[in-house]
Design an enzyme around this catalytic site. Sequence first.
Site, PDB file in Angstrom:
ATOM      1  N   HIS A   1      -3.059   5.926   4.235  1.00 54.52           N
ATOM      2  CA  HIS A   1      -3.858   4.767   3.860  1.00 54.52           C
ATOM      3  C   HIS A   1      -3.286   3.465   4.420  1.00 54.52           C
ATOM      4  CE1 HIS A   1      -6.097   2.128   1.004  1.00 54.52           C
ATOM      5  NE2 HIS A   1      -6.954   3.124   0.965  1.00 54.52           N
TER       6      HIS A   1
ATOM      7  N   ASP B   1       0.845  -1.189   0.000  1.00 60.49           N
ATOM      8  CA  ASP B   1       0.000   0.000   0.000  1.00 60.49           C
ATOM      9  C   ASP B   1       0.880   1.238   0.000  1.00 60.49           C
ATOM     10  OD1 ASP B   1      -2.246   1.939   1.322  1.00 60.49           O
ATOM     11  OD2 ASP B   1      -3.198   0.150   0.493  1.00 60.49           O
TER      12      ASP B   1
ATOM     13  N   SER C   1     -11.308  -0.830   1.516  1.00 63.76           N
ATOM     14  CA  SER C   1      -9.928  -0.946   1.988  1.00 63.76           C
ATOM     15  C   SER C   1      -9.908  -1.337   3.454  1.00 63.76           C
ATOM     16  CB  SER C   1      -9.202   0.397   1.815  1.00 63.76           C
ATOM     17  OG  SER C   1      -9.132   0.788   0.478  1.00 63.76           O
TER      18      SER C   1
END
Length: 489
Positions: free
Chosen positions: A222, A176, A396
């Site tokens: 994230h 990621d 996610s």
Amino acid sequence: MVAWPATTLAVAGATSAAARHSAAVDPRVIRAMGAHGSAGYWIILRDHADLSTARSIGSWDERGAFVVEHLTDTARESQRRVRSTLDADGVRYRAFWAIDAIRVLGSGPDQLRAVAALPEVERIAAPWQASVEPLSKGSSPGRPDTVEWNIQAIRAPKVWKRFGDRGEGVVVATIDTGVQFDHPALVRQYRGNEGGVFDHNYNWFDPGQVCPRKAPCDNVAHGTHLTGTAVGDDGDPGPNQIGVAPHARWIAAKGCEDVTCSDTSLVASGQWVLAPTNLKGRKPKPGRRPDVIENAWGTDGSSDFYRPIVQAWVAAGIFPVFSGGAGGPSCGSIGAPASLPESYGVGAFDTNGGIASFSGRGPSPFGVTKPDVAAPGVNIRSSVPGNDYAIYNGTSMASAHVAGVVALVWAAAPGIRRDVAATIDVLDRSALDRPDLSCGGDAGDNNVWGEGRLDALAAVRAARALEAPDRLERTASPVRPVRSATAAD
């Protein structure tokens, strides 16, 4: 993909013989070549390593070495003439063994024609990129000093209490935007933490060299958020009990330079997790690969580019988790690689137990029902850079729950650890059915919920029963649990 037209080859100076033997070339490469006189592209080779016997190898180290050896040997032989051709013309490229492909950074039409004419070349593909799901802020205030609602919703705390299982001994990797490695909720679980002294070799990979130091960083938030949901806790327990498997360890590869992810960084990251290297990219060690990989990035659902990498992970005993994307509520909106048959794709449900409107839906372009399961993905409070916490929505966030549950399952039932097929069966059978036929499928497996709602306690019970029925607690479910619309304790 289409064959390179003879007219285009003629413009590039090709002969009719070359035209007859040319590999298929993506028309986007042809257009870029015509517009600029040069272009970047992927050379995909025909040969594929036979990894079918890897699953039968009992040793973790030997199984990983077998997969890597067969992939690298195949790539070395199949790419030999292609690389020699490129080298002769001074063409810059990067070769990969995990997908047996070469990424040409740029060449003219003569070089493209030459490699397309080689019989070992299957096709010429266009460059591509993916992106992480946008961080959408949630509305719940969040309450530290309690186990987060989403962790409660999948009954992970009951696994902790009843089985003394918090994911011990299992390694979760994140591909990621990176991770803040010294975040209070993550630093204890980082595999590179050796008693307060940090060794990032074999635990961190930054193919784009984005981070200012040779240490994990996250310039987006994230990846830190995902990792927290999978394994986070700032104590044992601490006031921020945000993770599903807080005793599992984590490593990470920065496959996404920012909110976008280049093809080369994603492929390099997918290759690295098969055989992590030191910070110089040397001395690969397949035995240091992770057990589970969580991915919350995606591209068009019809793309099969990443499929050989996912297949290699599975052959090596790595469980591949992918978020389904935020394309909902449209049917057929699930992204790739979640849409691939080998991937475990994840949808999202909200605090009321309903499917999230944004959750990507199937069917998959590959003819399978997707997503595979749904997990909490709305108002998810987790770690973010700056030693802070934030609340976000997305599939996610949901995918990180599945990665954590796999860690719980494999810690509780080591007899099926790294058996990806058996673990998929456990997750599927233990999920709580959610009938929704709006995108096709049936009550037990549909293109909105997949197999249903993720249930950590039922999954661990089913795994232990599959591994050794006599080890189950007396109140445990049968070997093949019956799924229902409500979770029964």
